[in-house]
Design a protein around this motif. Structure first.
Motif, PDB file in Angstrom:
ATOM      1  N   ARG A 150       0.844  -1.187   0.000  1.00  0.00           N
ATOM      2  CA  ARG A 150       0.000   0.000   0.000  1.00  0.00           C
ATOM      3  C   ARG A 150       0.881   1.239   0.000  1.00  0.00           C
ATOM      4  NH1 ARG A 150      -5.312  -1.203   1.524  1.00  0.00           N
ATOM      5  NH2 ARG A 150      -5.618   0.936   2.221  1.00  0.00           N
ATOM      6  N   VAL A 151       0.424   2.288  -0.664  1.00  0.00           N
ATOM      7  CA  VAL A 151       1.271   3.457  -0.889  1.00  0.00           C
ATOM      8  C   VAL A 151       1.736   4.090   0.426  1.00  0.00           C
ATOM      9  CG1 VAL A 151      -0.707   5.039  -1.108  1.00  0.00           C
ATOM     10  CG2 VAL A 151       1.486   5.635  -2.133  1.00  0.00           C
ATOM     11  N   HIS A 152       0.865   4.155   1.429  1.00  0.00           N
ATOM     12  CA  HIS A 152       1.250   4.795   2.686  1.00  0.00           C
ATOM     13  C   HIS A 152       2.384   4.021   3.359  1.00  0.00           C
ATOM     14  CE1 HIS A 152       0.337   7.840   5.717  1.00  0.00           C
ATOM     15  NE2 HIS A 152       0.628   6.924   6.631  1.00  0.00           N
ATOM     16  N   GLU A 153       2.305   2.686   3.322  1.00  0.00           N
ATOM     17  CA  GLU A 153       3.357   1.863   3.914  1.00  0.00           C
ATOM     18  C   GLU A 153       4.658   2.000   3.131  1.00  0.00           C
ATOM     19  OE1 GLU A 153       1.570  -1.932   3.735  1.00  0.00           O
ATOM     20  OE2 GLU A 153       0.100  -1.539   5.318  1.00  0.00           O
ATOM     21  N   LEU A 154       4.552   2.059   1.804  1.00  0.00           N
ATOM     22  CA  LEU A 154       5.748   2.196   0.972  1.00  0.00           C
ATOM     23  C   LEU A 154       6.416   3.550   1.181  1.00  0.00           C
ATOM     24  CD1 LEU A 154       4.413   0.622  -2.352  1.00  0.00           C
ATOM     25  CD2 LEU A 154       6.032  -0.404  -0.750  1.00  0.00           C
ATOM     26  N   ILE A 155       5.615   4.605   1.351  1.00  0.00           N
ATOM     27  CA  ILE A 155       6.178   5.927   1.616  1.00  0.00           C
ATOM     28  C   ILE A 155       6.934   5.924   2.939  1.00  0.00           C
ATOM     29  CG2 ILE A 155       5.568   8.314   2.188  1.00  0.00           C
ATOM     30  CD1 ILE A 155       5.461   7.765  -0.774  1.00  0.00           C
ATOM     31  N   GLN A 156       6.401   5.242   3.947  1.00  0.00           N
ATOM     32  CA  GLN A 156       7.101   5.127   5.223  1.00  0.00           C
ATOM     33  C   GLN A 156       8.449   4.456   5.036  1.00  0.00           C
ATOM     34  OE1 GLN A 156       6.304   6.416   8.050  1.00  0.00           O
ATOM     35  NE2 GLN A 156       4.094   6.564   8.305  1.00  0.00           N
ATOM     36  N   ARG A 157       8.494   3.425   4.216  1.00  0.00           N
ATOM     37  CA  ARG A 157       9.757   2.719   3.954  1.00  0.00           C
ATOM     38  C   ARG A 157      10.712   3.589   3.147  1.00  0.00           C
ATOM     39  NH1 ARG A 157       8.668  -3.400   2.072  1.00  0.00           N
ATOM     40  NH2 ARG A 157      10.921  -3.409   2.405  1.00  0.00           N
ATOM     41  N   LEU A 158      10.164   4.418   2.257  1.00  0.00           N
ATOM     42  CA  LEU A 158      11.002   5.356   1.509  1.00  0.00           C
ATOM     43  C   LEU A 158      11.673   6.344   2.457  1.00  0.00           C
ATOM     44  CD1 LEU A 158      11.948   6.845  -1.111  1.00  0.00           C
ATOM     45  CD2 LEU A 158       9.763   8.069  -1.035  1.00  0.00           C
ATOM     46  N   LEU A 159      10.886   6.940   3.349  1.00  0.00           N
ATOM     47  CA  LEU A 159      11.429   7.941   4.262  1.00  0.00           C
ATOM     48  C   LEU A 159      12.393   7.328   5.267  1.00  0.00           C
ATOM     49  CD1 LEU A 159       8.199  10.047   4.885  1.00  0.00           C
ATOM     50  CD2 LEU A 159      10.145  10.628   3.439  1.00  0.00           C
TER      51      LEU A 159
END
Length: 330
Positions: A137-146
């Motif tokens: 999910r995009v929100h989880e992936l963004i967390q991993r990006l940051l």
């Protein structure tokens, strides 16, 4: 590098960074000691060393365990990012030793036509590139990006993301428009003069995702805007694999999906897209990177260019470029 940072570099060890992360995640001395294979006295001594380096108390003891205060939470976050960057360095060196020319760690949804096409284009332009795709999910992936686990994320700009405090820390590399699409494996319904409208499909058997999804909400809005009640679906499903299988097994079904999903199904064959008016926009897809990154890998720029080519998106205008005036047109 200022004097305080220089002091931290000289005094802090990687084990100290691991301690900050372990304590913030386990919230107990015992749990952190077990994770790091240390005794609790040794762990307590290390925590004292870390707090002395920062010149501040980072964790508060309570009956619930060890809780990071605001300073500790910030230090643990940065420690986690530093460890992920070290992990990235290890992965890159290992990949280069095996003959790769670059490593790209990409986050993306499980259903997308643009990403596979762009990765194939990237591999044609940069044959030695290695790509690691992490789906979710995009929100989880963004967390991993940051957190430094990913180099970029391709995903929908959801209201959840816009409402979070994460957006200011992201830099969009590329934005792609999206819209609601209708797929079927059967013959197209008969359209009235002027084209097929949503109201014409209100009695059709529909397969749609659950109510809490953006696609379902856009589906309901499309019928309401056409002054008819949204039809109750005969099948409610989220899995893209199941959607594709059901579409091809039952030609009577109509299905509402994103354009990215539609493109993927159309490429597989056996289904067609119905042109339904009016068009219903969905939140755009974007390729995001960390705003704070000072130097980005060359492969990230190459992937963004590949994504532009396969999606037909023009390159961004150069800053300071003069816009053409009507008198300039010929």
């Amino acid at each position: 590098m200022d004097s305080r940072t220089d002091h931290l570099v000289r005094k802090l060890r990687l084990r100290h960074l691991e301690l900050l992360v372990a304590l913030s995640e386990t919230a107990t001395m015992r749990g952190a000691a077990a994770r790091l294979h240390l005794s609790q006295p040794a762990l307590s001594k290390m925590l004292g060393e870390v707090e002395a380096c920062f010149g501040a108390r980072l964790f508060e003891r309570s009956h619930q365990g060890m809780q990071p205060n605001a300073l500790g939470a910030s230090a643990a976050y940065r420690a986690r990012a530093a460890l992920h960057e070290l992990e990235r360095a290890t992965e890159e060196v290992s990949a280069l030793q095996r003959g790769a020319v670059a490593l790209l760690r990409l986050g993306a949804p499980s259903v997308t036509a643009a990403v596979p096409a762009a990765v194939a284009e990237l591999r044609r332009q940069m044959p030695g590139a290695v790509v690691q795709i992490r789906e979710g999910r995009v929100h989880e992936l963004i967390q991993r990006l940051l957190a430094g686990e990913l180099d970029c994320v391709f995903g929908a700009v959801t209201p959840e993301l816009l409402a979070s405090d994460l957006t200011p820390r992201l830099e969009p590399v590329l934005m792609l428009e999206d819209e609601l699409c209708v797929l079927t494996a059967g013959p197209p319904p008969r359209a009235a003069t002027g084209g097929l409208r949503w109201a014409d499909l209100s009695d059709s058997p529909w397969m749609v995702p659950p109510r809490d999804t953006l696609v379902r909400q856009a589906f309901m809005t499309a019928f309401l805007n056409d002054a008819v009640p949204p039809p109750a679906p005969v099948i409610e499903v989220m899995s893209s694999v199941t959607i594709g299988a059901l579409l091809r097994a039952d030609p009577q079904l109509l299905c509402a999906v994103r354009r990215e999903h539609a493109s993927d199904e159309l490429a597989r064959g056996g289904v067609r897209r119905l042109e339904v008016l009016p068009r219903v926009p969905l939140p755009s897809f974007g390729l995001f990177q960390r705003r704070e990154d000072l130097q980005r890998p060359r492969v990230l720029g190459a992937f963004a260019q590949a994504l532009r080519r396969v999606s037909g998106t023009p390159p961004p205008a150069r800053r300071g470029a003069r816009r053409a005036r009507p008198a300039d047109a010929k």
